[in-house]
Design an enzyme around this catalytic site. Sequence first.
Site, PDB file in Angstrom:
ATOM      1  CD  GLU A  90      25.204 -26.935   4.440  1.00 19.17           C
ATOM      2  OE1 GLU A  90      25.899 -27.121   5.492  1.00 19.17           O
ATOM      3  OE2 GLU A  90      24.615 -25.844   3.949  1.00 19.17           O
ATOM      4  CD  GLU A  99       7.924  -8.300   0.143  1.00 20.34           C
ATOM      5  OE1 GLU A  99       6.984  -7.920   0.188  1.00 20.34           O
ATOM      6  OE2 GLU A  99       8.106  -9.576   0.435  1.00 20.34           O
ATOM      7  CG  HIS A 141      -0.300  -1.146   8.152  1.00 16.39           C
ATOM      8  ND1 HIS A 141      -0.713   0.371   7.871  1.00 16.39           N
ATOM      9  CD2 HIS A 141      -0.006  -1.582   6.862  1.00 16.39           C
ATOM     10  CE1 HIS A 141      -0.715   0.655   6.579  1.00 16.39           C
ATOM     11  NE2 HIS A 141      -0.406  -0.551   5.948  1.00 16.39           N
ATOM     12  CG  HIS A 142       3.468  -2.909   6.395  1.00 14.11           C
ATOM     13  ND1 HIS A 142       2.748  -4.203   6.828  1.00 14.11           N
ATOM     14  CD2 HIS A 142       3.033  -2.479   5.440  1.00 14.11           C
ATOM     15  CE1 HIS A 142       2.214  -4.821   5.945  1.00 14.11           C
ATOM     16  NE2 HIS A 142       2.111  -3.521   5.094  1.00 14.11           N
ATOM     17  N   GLY A 165      27.036 -16.354  -0.514  1.00 14.59           N
ATOM     18  CA  GLY A 165      26.720 -17.623  -0.745  1.00 14.59           C
ATOM     19  C   GLY A 165      25.285 -18.119  -0.128  1.00 14.59           C
ATOM     20  CG  ASP A 168      -0.335   0.057   2.513  1.00 14.64           C
ATOM     21  OD1 ASP A 168       0.686  -0.691   2.523  1.00 14.64           O
ATOM     22  OD2 ASP A 168      -0.754   0.542   3.380  1.00 14.64           O
ATOM     23  CG  ASP A 227      17.592 -31.727  -4.628  1.00 12.93           C
ATOM     24  OD1 ASP A 227      19.060 -31.158  -4.444  1.00 12.93           O
ATOM     25  OD2 ASP A 227      17.281 -32.936  -4.344  1.00 12.93           O
ATOM     26  CG  ASN A 252      22.272 -33.838  -5.209  1.00 15.07           C
ATOM     27  OD1 ASN A 252      21.389 -33.029  -4.627  1.00 15.07           O
ATOM     28  ND2 ASN A 252      23.713 -33.460  -5.346  1.00 15.07           N
ATOM     29  N   GLY A 281      18.924 -33.760  -1.387  1.00 21.04           N
ATOM     30  CA  GLY A 281      19.298 -33.082  -0.257  1.00 21.04           C
ATOM     31  C   GLY A 281      20.276 -31.904  -0.484  1.00 21.04           C
TER      32      GLY A 281
END
Length: 546
Positions: free
Chosen positions: A458, A50, A113-114, A398, A27, A425, A452, A454
């Site tokens: 990691e 955003e 608001h916001h 990253g 708004d 993925d 793969n 996952g």
Amino acid sequence: MKTTIGEFLIDRLKAIGITEIIGVPGDFNLSWLEQIEAADGIRFVGACNELNAAYAADGYARQRGVGALLTTYGVGELSAINGIAGSRAEHVPVVSIAGAPPQYATEYRWNLHHSLANGDYTNMLDAIRPFTEVATRIFPMNAVEEIDRALRACLREKRPVHIQIPSDITHLEIEAPPFDAELPGSDSERRQAAVRKILNLFEAAEDPILLLDQDADRHGFLPLLREFGIPYAHMASGKALLDERHPLCLGTYNGEASSPGVRERVEASDLLITFNPRFIEANSGSFTHNLPEEHVVNIGDQHISMDGEFYVGINSLEVLADVAAALPERGSVGTRYSPGPFEPDADAPLTQARLWPQIGEFIREGDVVIAEAGTSNIGLGPIRMPDGVQYINSPIWGSIGFTLPALLGSQMAAPERRHLLFIGDGSFQLTAQELSTILREGLKPIIFLVNNRGYTIERYILGMEREYNDVANWRYADLVEVFSPGSSMRTYQARTEGELAQVLADVDGAAFIELHLDPFDAPAGLKAFGPATAEFDFGPRGPRNP
């Protein structure tokens, strides 16, 4: 000339080359959006959220030299701040604009608001200020000077800026002066002194080398550096800035993880020209870099340091142009790198070791290659890109999921170029909605989704078989039809080298290609990176993979 504040800002954005403003309506920005709708030569492109819009504006800026982002106060600004911070880290100029509450409401500290409903309208600017070069709220009496100050800083420093525009001032009239965004010229004595010094160093050097990082591209140095005719290496964060198959290309400098022979050559150079390199653990071989500082000439956009002296008050583009014009032409330097032909084993399952050389044959001159952090970027790292390839990634910030929205922005800014996206993925699931915007806009990228199941990067750091590194196994290729029924984007699946070879032969236009790989397979570089990261992150008593 009289104009409204909103039209003034639109005209300034057009003047610096922006024809699309990417964002999310709210708004407090609708009054300005109406002015965008009425303007010629510029349009608003809505993203799904955003954060994605900020990533897309970053990708757009990497093509056009600057991008524009539009959000609304508070909820929109803070949602975008991660993408804005990434632009700051990667030195990408983005003009972030947020519709703000009416001026009278902020001056009288109304609870709205916001906001936090405490009358504080400084906190959003305070939150975003550390990640921008300029963060300002404009008013009718400062709109011209503050908008121009922010835009000049964005273009000069190659950093994002943030402008809040109150919703009740967009249609107020102001006087609009001419705009000049050019970087000032050099102090003539300092320019001449820097040129003489560099030429003297070249004359004395036996093995001059360029070491390329992001700022060589951000500040527009690359066309001049091509004229130097001397060997060059690039950092992992500066991949493909110059032709990686040229005889002068040495390869990647990454400390002890450098390409064969590159570390020895770079660290022994008697004239190493750098461009504000920023070493982090990922592009320094875990801080094993060792540049010959006594032989380094470091060039920024407005300063040069060499031989213990700092040259300021200069426009380095002017200095580089003078040096390039004065250097003697150099003779033939050898043969171009040419990768051997890849011979697919038709029935062999796809593996990380052979996938990326097979993909390398598909990449052609002039492509835009966008590589997601992790498996894709590490897998593509050793692949020498053809001439004219633009390689987009986020090696310092990253933030995973960056590349799909960045693809949206980049291809909107340069629709004539073929765009290839490589994304895992797990990363895709963070920003998958933006595929719908890509399809809605009629863009024609080729998207390779590495399935793969996952977070492979990691897994190799910690938790190889832990559930926290798994993701739901979506029917990814079906999303094209879900997001855009009847889309012309074709979808493919490949599990073997033969299937992938057939897909690559068939692709002509927009495509979504799902590549199926073993969850525990990884490029060689990632297999080394994971344990080294665990060692660095967790300390001697911390956990490790078995």
